[in-house]
Design a protein around this motif. Structure first.
Motif, PDB file in Angstrom:
ATOM      1  N   GLY A 375       0.632  -1.173   0.215  1.00 57.54           N
ATOM      2  CA  GLY A 375      -0.055   0.475   0.201  1.00 57.54           C
ATOM      3  C   GLY A 375       1.319   0.815   0.534  1.00 57.54           C
ATOM      4  O   GLY A 375       1.988   1.415   1.068  1.00 57.54           O
ATOM      5  N   TYR A 376       0.296   2.138  -0.696  1.00 55.01           N
ATOM      6  CA  TYR A 376       1.167   3.507   0.018  1.00 55.01           C
ATOM      7  C   TYR A 376       0.018   4.628  -0.162  1.00 55.01           C
ATOM      8  O   TYR A 376      -0.866   4.864  -1.016  1.00 55.01           O
ATOM      9  CB  TYR A 376       1.408   3.651  -2.032  1.00 55.01           C
ATOM     10  N   VAL A 377       0.820   4.913   1.143  1.00 56.71           N
ATOM     11  CA  VAL A 377      -0.464   6.186   1.369  1.00 56.71           C
ATOM     12  C   VAL A 377       0.529   7.321   0.537  1.00 56.71           C
ATOM     13  O   VAL A 377       1.496   8.064   0.331  1.00 56.71           O
ATOM     14  CB  VAL A 377       0.017   6.973   2.830  1.00 56.71           C
ATOM     15  N   ILE A 378      -0.348   8.670   0.020  1.00 58.65           N
ATOM     16  CA  ILE A 378       0.108   9.412  -0.823  1.00 58.65           C
ATOM     17  C   ILE A 378      -0.814  10.707  -0.355  1.00 58.65           C
ATOM     18  O   ILE A 378      -1.332  10.512   0.222  1.00 58.65           O
ATOM     19  CB  ILE A 378      -0.712   8.992  -1.985  1.00 58.65           C
ATOM     20  N   GLU A 379      -0.166  11.731  -0.543  1.00 61.28           N
ATOM     21  CA  GLU A 379      -0.446  13.085   0.112  1.00 61.28           C
ATOM     22  C   GLU A 379      -0.086  14.667  -1.115  1.00 61.28           C
ATOM     23  O   GLU A 379       0.751  14.472  -1.903  1.00 61.28           O
ATOM     24  CB  GLU A 379       0.556  13.295   1.330  1.00 61.28           C
ATOM     25  N   ILE A 380      -1.121  15.108  -1.951  1.00 59.05           N
ATOM     26  CA  ILE A 380      -1.263  16.122  -2.423  1.00 59.05           C
ATOM     27  C   ILE A 380      -0.079  17.335  -1.507  1.00 59.05           C
ATOM     28  O   ILE A 380      -0.452  17.377  -1.088  1.00 59.05           O
ATOM     29  CB  ILE A 380      -2.452  16.590  -3.153  1.00 59.05           C
TER      30      ILE A 380
END
Length: 397
Positions: A375-380
């Protein structure tokens, strides 16, 4: 060799089908069914996955196909109508004699279609269906998709590890989207409370609503650390923009439902700080990056604007290669006289299989038929799709 495809289209409420192209002789091909969505409310996230399927098929056929025979894709379009997914299974199995089925796209469609897949005895690999325990009770349903609850838990863990404010939260969900409603009323509250977050009563909004000021105003009264949004990208965008317009400065989060790189553009400046969890990272391997570039080029040529591959696109692509692996292990021939025998052999080949793809290496399946994926936690951040944290795939028991 080129892609050989036949398309079956379903209009909502109708059982009529239109033939787009005549198929090759079945004994000269390996027939795979493909339940897709290119119209209706799921068109936005669903249509790019069709091109991802086609890229994989073209690559495999160019390299010699499966056991020396080209793949023939037989496609059925549900039109975003979950009931049509069952019609699709029946049509593909009884009329087209496919050996396995890729799709349907969503969890709602998959719930309906699984009953038919188990009845007819045909392997089904959904595309983006991530509702918890979706295929757990199915013999013939397996999914190359990570469970929504596991991915959202990874997001909360990454935020806690980073020391981000998360004592209080409100939840907004789109009530007329099946998956969004389930996430907003069941999944989000349970997981956030388990993480020690004080959560208010989930707030419903409707997909077709243009005015979300009332719901945003209610959230502003409590001014929580977090607002968790459950909705497809377009719906989530409306909620986020209204919250920012009313002055909300906390962090907005979401799960895989709207984890599409396109949200960077769709949300605009209001999206900065938004965090989601995704099942695909284009920088994971050279092959992952190559797929992302090839898909974007293909989509652009077909008038579809994207900023990057969604994990559902990557899972669609890998699903074809997974089928290739198990079909070769099963020794399928595509012989119409052996179709039931070869369907059973394909299912048997899924038992204990491990798979290397663009979504992960040594991918295995647990007892519930779910793939164990990273899983990849993404932040804009500063208007860019940025990796905040990464969680490795769990081991299979």
């Amino acid at each position: 060799m080129t892609l050989r495809a036949k398309t079956l289209a379903a209009a909502a409420g109708l059982a009529a089908f239109s033939l787009a192209a005549l198929p090759a002789l079945a004994q000269d091909t390996i027939k795979i069914g493909n339940i897709v969505v290119t119209t209706g409310f799921l068109k936005g996230p669903g249509e790019p996955a069709v091109h991802a399927f086609d890229i994989a098929v073209e690559e495999i056929n160019a390299a010699g196909g499966i056991n020396g025979k080209p793949i023939e894709i037989v496609r059925f379009d549900t039109g975003s109508d979950a009931k049509q997914a069952a019609v699709g299974v029946r049509t593909l199995v009884q009329d087209e004699n496919v050996l396995a089925i890729l799709g349907p796209f969503s969890s709602g469609e998959t719930r309906v279609a699984l009953t038919m897949a188990d009845r007819f005895g045909v392997l089904m690999i959904p595309t983006a269906a991530s509702a918890p325990d979706l295929v757990a009770e199915s013999k013939w349903g397996w999914r190359l998709t990570e469970d929504e609850s596991k991915q959202f838990s990874r997001l909360l863990t990454a935020m806690k590890d980073a020391g981000l404010p998360m004592e209080t939260a409100e939840i907004v969900y789109v009530s007329d989207e099946v998956v969004s409603a389930g996430a907003g009323t069941q999944l989000y509250p349970a997981l956030m409370e388990k993480a020690g977050i004080k959560v208010g009563e989930p707030i419903p909004v409707q997909y077709k609503s243009f005015d979300m000021s009332g719901q945003a105003a209610k959230i502003m009264q409590s001014n929580p650390d977090l607002v968790a949004v459950a909705g497809l990208p377009d719906s989530a965008s409306k909620v986020i923009k209204e919250l920012r317009r009313q002055g909300y400065e906390g962090r907005i989060i979401g799960s895989q439902i709207f984890a599409d790189p396109l949200i960077v553009e769709l949300f605009g400046p209001e999206g900065n700080g938004t965090m989601v969890v995704a099942g695909f990272w284009k920088g994971r391997t050279e092959q992952s990056a190559a797929f992302d570039a090839k898909l974007l080029e293909r989509l652009e040529a077909n008038g579809i604007h994207k900023l990057g591959a969604h994990h559902s696109d990557a899972q669609a692509y890998d699903g074809v290669y997974l089928l290739k692996q198990v079909m070769e292990a099963a020794g399928v021939t595509g012989d119409p006289a052996k179709v039931e025998e070869e369907r059973a052999a394909i299912l048997a080949a899924m038992d204990g299989v491990t798979f290397d793809g663009i979504v992960g290496d040594d991918v295995c399946f647990d007892a519930k038929h779910d793939a164990e994926l990273p899983g990849y936690v993404i932040e804009i951040k500063d208007g860019a799709w940025t990796k905040f944290a990464e969680a490795p795939a769990d081991a299979c028991e």
